[in-house]
Design an enzyme around this catalytic site. Structure first.
Site, PDB file in Angstrom:
ATOM      1  N   GLU A 196       0.831  -1.201   0.000  1.00 45.83           N
ATOM      2  CA  GLU A 196       0.000   0.000   0.000  1.00 45.83           C
ATOM      3  C   GLU A 196       0.872   1.259   0.000  1.00 45.83           C
ATOM      4  O   GLU A 196       1.881   1.335   0.695  1.00 45.83           O
ATOM      5  CB  GLU A 196      -0.893  -0.017   1.244  1.00 45.83           C
ATOM      6  CG  GLU A 196      -1.860   1.139   1.350  1.00 45.83           C
ATOM      7  CD  GLU A 196      -2.670   1.091   2.641  1.00 45.83           C
ATOM      8  OE1 GLU A 196      -3.783   1.639   2.651  1.00 45.83           O
ATOM      9  OE2 GLU A 196      -2.180   0.527   3.646  1.00 45.83           O
ATOM     10  N   LYS A 251     -10.226   0.900  -1.664  1.00 44.62           N
ATOM     11  CA  LYS A 251     -10.273   0.676  -0.217  1.00 44.62           C
ATOM     12  C   LYS A 251     -11.493   1.345   0.404  1.00 44.62           C
ATOM     13  O   LYS A 251     -11.788   2.515   0.137  1.00 44.62           O
ATOM     14  CB  LYS A 251      -8.987   1.210   0.424  1.00 44.62           C
ATOM     15  CG  LYS A 251      -8.861   0.941   1.919  1.00 44.62           C
ATOM     16  CD  LYS A 251      -7.523   1.468   2.426  1.00 44.62           C
ATOM     17  CE  LYS A 251      -7.334   1.268   3.923  1.00 44.62           C
ATOM     18  NZ  LYS A 251      -6.045   1.853   4.381  1.00 44.62           N
ATOM     19  N   CYS A 294      -5.146  -3.243   3.758  1.00 40.77           N
ATOM     20  CA  CYS A 294      -4.738  -2.783   5.082  1.00 40.77           C
ATOM     21  C   CYS A 294      -5.880  -2.796   6.110  1.00 40.77           C
ATOM     22  O   CYS A 294      -6.325  -3.853   6.527  1.00 40.77           O
ATOM     23  CB  CYS A 294      -4.106  -1.393   4.971  1.00 40.77           C
ATOM     24  SG  CYS A 294      -3.022  -0.958   6.373  1.00 40.77           S
TER      25      CYS A 294
END
Length: 530
Positions: free
Chosen positions: A77, A167, A200
């Site tokens: 990321e 995300k 994440c």
């Protein structure tokens, strides 16, 4: 006309390259590469220079000899670009290979080209820009008419964009937008594996991470810039635990900046444990390659690679955050010789039973040593103010002194630390709500900031119903002696308990039995050699 047709045929031949498969659907395994990539301060140079330098490093890794056997490579990321150099990304449904198409930024164009040249699947996290609104999204749009997303982009062997995940659960990330709902993104490969992907902080939530597993996906790609936290959420610790609990192959690629707590990369083979993993104390750029057995081929050979395992002293260079454990209900372990210890602790609706056998060694007065506490928690925490969540845990915790406030901390690099307590066996039992939205997993970490091998532990869950209510009875056991534990626990998230409805503490209680094994050592102080 014939010349024109020949030119057109040549252009098409150059643009469409037949897939050069390394692994096939018939194979028991495939080859994966995950990148630990040194994260640099984006303020030290111009954004376009930053993006160009990192793109060059990405392409070097893809073109490296280490990448030759690999089917798919995963990058971490926020390692590539930033908001100022965000790029448009094709909608996967349009079947576009952005290579040499000027609409897209250099990062996307060149990655598409190198995916084709090297015949690799690439999963690259980048900052994407997109025209807004999209899909009847009524939320306000930026004055420039652009949204920006933290996006995983998947290129196939011919450079086509075949998947795009934006995300959903942001961790701060100023200037980044989200989709209206969490997208559940999967893609198929020519070697017979369907992957899901998320990013994440998504790992801490039900959507989209656990929905991917419920949909039957057995292989998951995880790009991250994780900020490790004791005692339950260091990077490789939670990666292995999540993969084990869901029995999925988990390909995790981590940004590498230990000074701010970011590191953690690995490939995990579900309940069979890690294949390769690293927690770094120094920033690094490295491609880790693993042969990954397919989940539906349980007899496939699994070759685990030696740990890149650093000493506790070296790992003090890795910054670690601390969980808000001061609200846990806890009790200390007696620091006496050879001991059987049993304890039951309760908080709110959760009770945990602990059965331990451990040996305490003499420590000279000039050395430090970890004490241990048993702890239980059933309540709400905040994730740095970016989100709140319900946590449930039964835990053994290392502490630098006798207080709970010292647990989930470490001695500094000036201390001489002895491993004073060897745990010969640990058994933790708990009864939890049986709803699938209560997600629990085995959780451990040692002083090198790595989880225990799955072969060193046993984990079991049993569902049962009582008075028309479903429960999970969970048992987690240490079956190999260890003298370097920082934490050993059943830990999880309760997604059905809303953060704004935290329960009033109903009860906290403890009962414990201490049974010294060797009478001759009974009552010995840890600092009393007599």
């Amino acid at each position: 006309m014939q010349i024109r047709q020949a030119l057109l045929t040549g252009i098409i031949a150059c643009f469409i390259v037949l897939s050069a498969q390394i692994s096939t659907p018939a194979d028991d395994s495939y080859w994966a590469g995950v990148v630990e990539f040194s994260y640099e301060d984006k303020t030290v140079e111009e954004p376009d220079v930053y993006a160009s330098k990192h793109l060059e490093k990405y392409i070097q890794l893809i073109n490296s000899a280490e990448a030759d056997p690999v089917d798919i490579i995963v990058f971490p990321e926020y390692g590539l670009n930033n908001i100022e150099t965000a790029s448009f990304v094709p909608d996967p449904s349009e079947r576009i290979a952005p290579c040499n198409i000027a609409l897209y930024e250099t990062t996307v164009r060149d990655l598409s080209c190198v995916a084709r040249q090297r015949q690799k699947y690439l999963v690259v996290n980048l900052v994407e820009k997109a025209l807004c609104p999209e899909d009847n999204d009524s939320r306000p749009c930026a004055p420039n008419g652009l949204n920006r997303f933290n996006t995983n982009v998947v290129f196939d062997r011919n450079g086509f964009v075949i998947a795009r995940y934006r995300k959903y659960n942001l961790f701060g990330e100023n200037g980044i937008n989200t989709t209206r709902t969490a997208d559940v993104v999967t893609f198929e490969t020519d070697f017979g594996v369907t992957f899901g992907t998320f990013i994440c902080f998504d790992l801490m939530f039900d959507q989209p991470a656990l929905q991917i597993v419920r949909n039957g996906v057995t292989d998951v790609i995880f790009s991250t810039m994780w900020f490790s936290e004791l005692p339950f959420l260091t990077a490789v610790q939670i990666q292995q635990a999540w993969a084990f609990k869901n029995n999925v192959n988990f390909l995790a690629s981590g940004a590498s900046f230990p000074g701010i707590g970011s590191t953690g990369t690995g490939v995990f083979a579900g309940k069979r444990g890690r294949i390769v993993s690293v927690m770094n104390h120094l920033a690094d750029i490295k491609l880790y390659v693993a042969k990954v057995p397919k989940i539906d081929r349980p007899e496939a050979v699994l070759v685990k690679q030696p740990h890149e395992k650093y000493t506790p002293l070296e790992m003090t260079d890795l910054k670690l955050k601390r969980d808000q454990i001061d609200g846990y209900y806890s009790t200390s372990l007696p620091m006496i010789g050879d001991t059987d210890f049993q304890s039951s602790l309760c908080q709110n609706q959760l009770c945990c039973n602990f059965t331990l056998n451990y040996t305490v060694q003499y420590v000279p007065g000039d050395q430090q040593y970890y004490r241990y506490r048993l702890a239980v928690h059933d309540g709400i925490r905040t994730f740095d103010g970016f989100a709140d969540g319900a946590i449930t845990a039964c835990a053994l915790l290392a502490c630098t002194n006798d207080s709970l406030s010292s647990c989930a901390t470490r001695f500094d690099n000036q201390s001489v630390v002895a491993n004073a307590v060897q745990f010969n066996s640990i058994q933790i039992d708990g009864v939890f709500p049986g709803d699938e939205d209560v997600f629990l997993l085995p959780n451990s970490v040692d002083m090198s900031i790595l989880p225990l091998e799955v072969e060193e532990t046993e984990y079991s869950e049993r569902l049962y119903t009582e008075n028309f209510v479903e429960y999970k009875q969970i048992q987690y056991k240490l079956i190999s002696p260890r003298s370097d534990l920082l934490a050993f626990s059943i830990w999880g998230r309760n997604f059905i308990q809303e953060p704004n409805s935290a329960k009033t503490l109903l009860h906290s209680g403890i009962s414990a039995t201490v049974v010294p094994i060797t009478d001759a050592r009974r009552g010995d102080s840890i600092q009393d050699p007599n």
